[in-house]
Design a protein around this motif. Structure first.
Motif, short mmCIF file in Angstrom:
data_model
loop_
_atom_site.label_atom_id
_atom_site.label_comp_id
_atom_site.label_asym_id
_atom_site.label_seq_id
_atom_site.Cartn_x
_atom_site.Cartn_y
_atom_site.Cartn_z
N VAL A 223 31.83 -32.45 5.64
CA VAL A 223 30.81 -32.80 6.63
C VAL A 223 29.41 -32.49 6.13
CG1 VAL A 223 30.87 -30.59 7.87
CG2 VAL A 223 30.22 -32.69 9.08
N GLY A 224 29.24 -31.44 5.32
CA GLY A 224 27.92 -31.05 4.86
C GLY A 224 27.28 -32.06 3.94
N ALA A 225 28.09 -32.80 3.21
CA ALA A 225 27.57 -33.80 2.28
C ALA A 225 27.99 -35.20 2.69
CB ALA A 225 28.07 -33.49 0.86
N TYR A 226 28.22 -35.39 3.97
CA TYR A 226 28.81 -36.65 4.43
C TYR A 226 27.92 -37.85 4.12
CZ TYR A 226 31.09 -40.07 7.42
OH TYR A 226 31.73 -41.20 7.87
N ALA A 227 26.62 -37.68 4.20
CA ALA A 227 25.71 -38.82 4.02
C ALA A 227 25.92 -39.49 2.67
CB ALA A 227 24.26 -38.36 4.16
N THR A 228 26.24 -38.71 1.63
CA THR A 228 26.49 -39.30 0.31
C THR A 228 27.98 -39.35 0.00
OG1 THR A 228 26.17 -37.11 -0.68
CG2 THR A 228 24.26 -38.58 -0.61
N GLY A 229 28.73 -38.33 0.40
CA GLY A 229 30.15 -38.25 0.07
C GLY A 229 30.98 -39.35 0.67
N ARG A 230 30.55 -39.90 1.81
CA ARG A 230 31.33 -40.94 2.46
C ARG A 230 31.39 -42.23 1.65
NH1 ARG A 230 27.31 -42.88 7.41
NH2 ARG A 230 25.47 -43.29 6.15
N ARG A 260 29.02 -30.48 16.20
CA ARG A 260 27.76 -29.85 16.64
C ARG A 260 27.82 -28.33 16.51
NH1 ARG A 260 23.63 -30.91 16.62
NH2 ARG A 260 22.70 -30.81 18.70
N GLN A 261 28.99 -27.74 16.74
CA GLN A 261 29.13 -26.29 16.57
C GLN A 261 29.08 -25.90 15.10
OE1 GLN A 261 32.72 -25.26 18.67
NE2 GLN A 261 31.90 -25.97 20.64
N ALA A 262 29.65 -26.76 14.24
CA ALA A 262 29.64 -26.46 12.82
C ALA A 262 28.26 -26.65 12.22
CB ALA A 262 30.65 -27.34 12.10
N ARG A 263 27.48 -27.54 12.80
CA ARG A 263 26.11 -27.82 12.32
C ARG A 263 25.18 -27.76 13.53
NH1 ARG A 263 26.04 -29.52 7.33
NH2 ARG A 263 24.06 -30.64 7.48
N PRO A 264 24.81 -26.53 13.95
CA PRO A 264 24.14 -26.34 15.23
C PRO A 264 22.66 -26.67 15.26
CG PRO A 264 24.46 -24.24 14.13
CD PRO A 264 25.14 -25.25 13.28
N GLY A 265 22.12 -27.24 14.22
CA GLY A 265 20.69 -27.59 14.19
C GLY A 265 20.39 -28.83 15.00
N PRO A 266 19.29 -29.49 14.70
CA PRO A 266 18.94 -30.73 15.40
C PRO A 266 20.04 -31.79 15.24
CG PRO A 266 17.11 -29.95 14.06
CD PRO A 266 18.29 -29.12 13.68
N LEU A 267 20.08 -32.70 16.19
CA LEU A 267 21.09 -33.76 16.14
C LEU A 267 21.02 -34.55 14.84
CD1 LEU A 267 23.35 -35.23 17.69
CD2 LEU A 267 21.58 -36.71 18.68
N THR A 268 19.83 -34.67 14.27
CA THR A 268 19.69 -35.42 13.02
C THR A 268 20.51 -34.82 11.88
OG1 THR A 268 17.66 -34.15 12.60
CG2 THR A 268 17.40 -36.34 13.56
N ASP A 269 20.77 -33.49 11.94
CA ASP A 269 21.57 -32.86 10.90
C ASP A 269 23.01 -33.37 10.91
OD1 ASP A 269 19.33 -31.44 10.28
OD2 ASP A 269 20.05 -29.52 11.07
N SER A 270 23.49 -33.75 12.07
CA SER A 270 24.87 -34.22 12.21
C SER A 270 24.94 -35.73 12.29
CB SER A 270 25.49 -33.61 13.49
OG SER A 270 25.35 -32.22 13.53
#
Length: 483
Positions: A223-230, A260-270
């Motif tokens: 999930v942390g690198a989803y933007a490129t890993g996908r 959202r719990q795993a990445r609790p920052g702004p919605l843009t992070d998820s």
């Protein structure tokens, strides 16, 4: 004293965050799952989906039995079987998760009428989506036809409601009627047939527990690198949750809140991942408002598209013998594992409808039978997107080059070598274009084109020009879709 209730499981095969189950948890309950292929018709689960369904029902049955209310399996026409079961246990209500497929909506109407005739009612709950399609409308009160404003509108409504817990115990009804044995339902596997799904268990664990394990693995890594890993089919960069979501072994709001719990920052992070959840949501929205979507082009001009159906070309595509390594790898992954990486789905689909001029419906039908995550809304919307005929589609003149796409997203050929082993010894430079490799390189790799691996069924430039020429025959849309 609460009267008994009948709980009709459909595509919500879970105990946690199941609103229909939550609505009857205090009553004596008869959980039921019904096989009604006649109502589904051509949209009855395909082969791969039936394999999944059998395992999922076994897992659900075990979970319900452990809580005191075993699952009753039945078969037949729902408008006959469901009212009869309700009458047998003295239930005045049947609770179920709402379905969105056109055939299921028609069936629910018949079931509701049959129940009402005997003084009973069908209570439908939101289970498969974050919000029902009728709740998400444009400022003019019309359904959204374009994804981006739809997603923004839904996201602006705030976080979804918190998921519901699974009940610790359930009260069974007294003297439940007899049901069917799981093996009698004719779901895969069938004794004596070739086990084409032999590798499925190496990748998939159907059921609610399997869904939670898959989610936890995704949150701990990709999930942390989803933007490129996908976009890398050679690595595990996606969630793999699509079949679990389709069968309702996990709900979209469970996934949403976990991310959202795993990445609790702004919605843009998820957002890179959550936007995929909203694309699924948009697909259901489209199917609800445009029930013709699985079979007919949503843009009027594409109804007259000059397809050139060819059984030989379709078969080459289905079997991963097109001569384009990234496409063939995807089609073979699909056959072996019941799933294909999403980036490769787009490349393979583009080749079929553009280079080969085969109807998108033929590709959708093959996916329907071979995908464990075959979902009428998502499958139909995605095929119409690639074919240019959807309300919010990639333009038809955007023709993926299967060679450059392979080199971009699988540069080292790791994915191709895994699923097209006859190319395994080719150097990286040639693995996506073996027909251009020098003869000495082919000999060194032990590869004879036309014998061990086919040459391309159509040249890319030729296929692209044919696609554009076909597009040029269409008149302009009478009316383009509004946002």
């Amino acid at each position: 004293m609460h009267s008994p209730a009948l709980l009709w499981f459909r595509q919500d095969l879970r105990l946690a965050d199941n609103p229909a189950l939550h609505g009857v948890a205090e009553r004596p309950v008869l959980p039921v799952w019904l096989l009604d292929d006649a109502a589904a018709g051509r949209w009855a689960p395909g082969g791969a989906a039936r394999w999944w369904l059998r395992q999922s029902l076994a897992a659900l049955g075990a979970g319900l039995a452990a809580r005191g209310a075993p699952l009753l399996l039945a078969r037949g026409r729902a408008e006959i079987v469901i009212p009869a079961l309700a009458a047998a246990i003295g239930a005045t209500e049947v609770h179920a998760g709402r379905l969105h497929e056109p055939w299921a909506r028609e069936r629910d109407h018949r079931v509701a009428e049959a129940l009402e005739a005997s003084g009973r009612r069908l209570a439908l709950h939101t289970s498969a989506v974050l919000r029902e399609p009728g709740e998400v409308m444009s400022g003019s009160g019309k359904p959204y036809a374009v994804y981006t404003p739809f997603a923004k509108s839904l996201a602006a409504r705030g976080e979804p409601e918190a998921p519901l817990p699974a009940p610790a115990r359930l009260r069974p009804v007294t003297a439940p009627p007899p049901g069917e044995a799981l093996d009698s339902l004719g779901l895969y596997p069938v004794a004596g047939e070739p086990d084409w799904a032999a590798e499925f268990p190496t990748l998939w664990t159907p059921g609610e527990a399997g869904a939670q394990t898959r989610l936890a693995r995704f949150l701990a890594g990709p999930v942390g690198a989803y933007a490129t890993g996908r976009n890398d089919p050679g690595t595990e960069g996606t969630s793999g949750l699509s079949p679990h979501l389709h069968w309702g072994e996990i709900s979209p709001r469970q996934v949403w809140h976990a991310v959202r719990q795993a990445r609790p920052g702004p919605l843009t992070d998820s957002w890179p991942f959550l936007s995929e959840i909203l694309w699924r949501e948009f697909s259901y929205h489209l199917l609800w408002h445009r029930p013709e979507m699985p079979e007919r082009a949503l843009r009027p001009r594409y109804a007259a598209f000059p397809w050139q159906p060819d059984a030989r070309l379709l078969r080459a595509w289905q079997r991963g013998r097109t001569g384009y390594p990234i496409v063939d790898a995807g089609m073979r992954q699909l056959w072996r594992h019941g799933w294909m990486h999403n980036r490769v789905r787009m490349i393979a689909a583009s080749l079929l409808v553009k280079h080969l001029l085969q109807p998108w419906q033929a590709g959708a039908a093959w996916f329907w039978d071979t995908l464990v995550d075959a979902d009428l809304a998502a499958n139909s919307a995605s095929w119409q997107w690639i074919a240019g005929s959807g309300t919010d589609a990639a333009p038809y003149f955007r023709v993926f080059n299967p060679v450059s796409q392979g080199e971009k997203f699988d540069p080292a050929g790791r994915y191709v070598r895994r699923y097209v082993p006859e190319l395994a010894r080719l150097p990286d430079r040639w693995v996506h274009r073996p027909w251009e490799a020098p003869e000495a390189v082919l000999r060194e790799a032990g590869l004879a084109l036309g014998r061990d691996y086919p040459r391309p069924v159509v040249d890319h430039a030729t296929g692209r020009q044919r696609a554009l020429a076909a597009l040029a025959t269409l008149r302009a849309d009478a009316a383009e879709p509004a946002a």
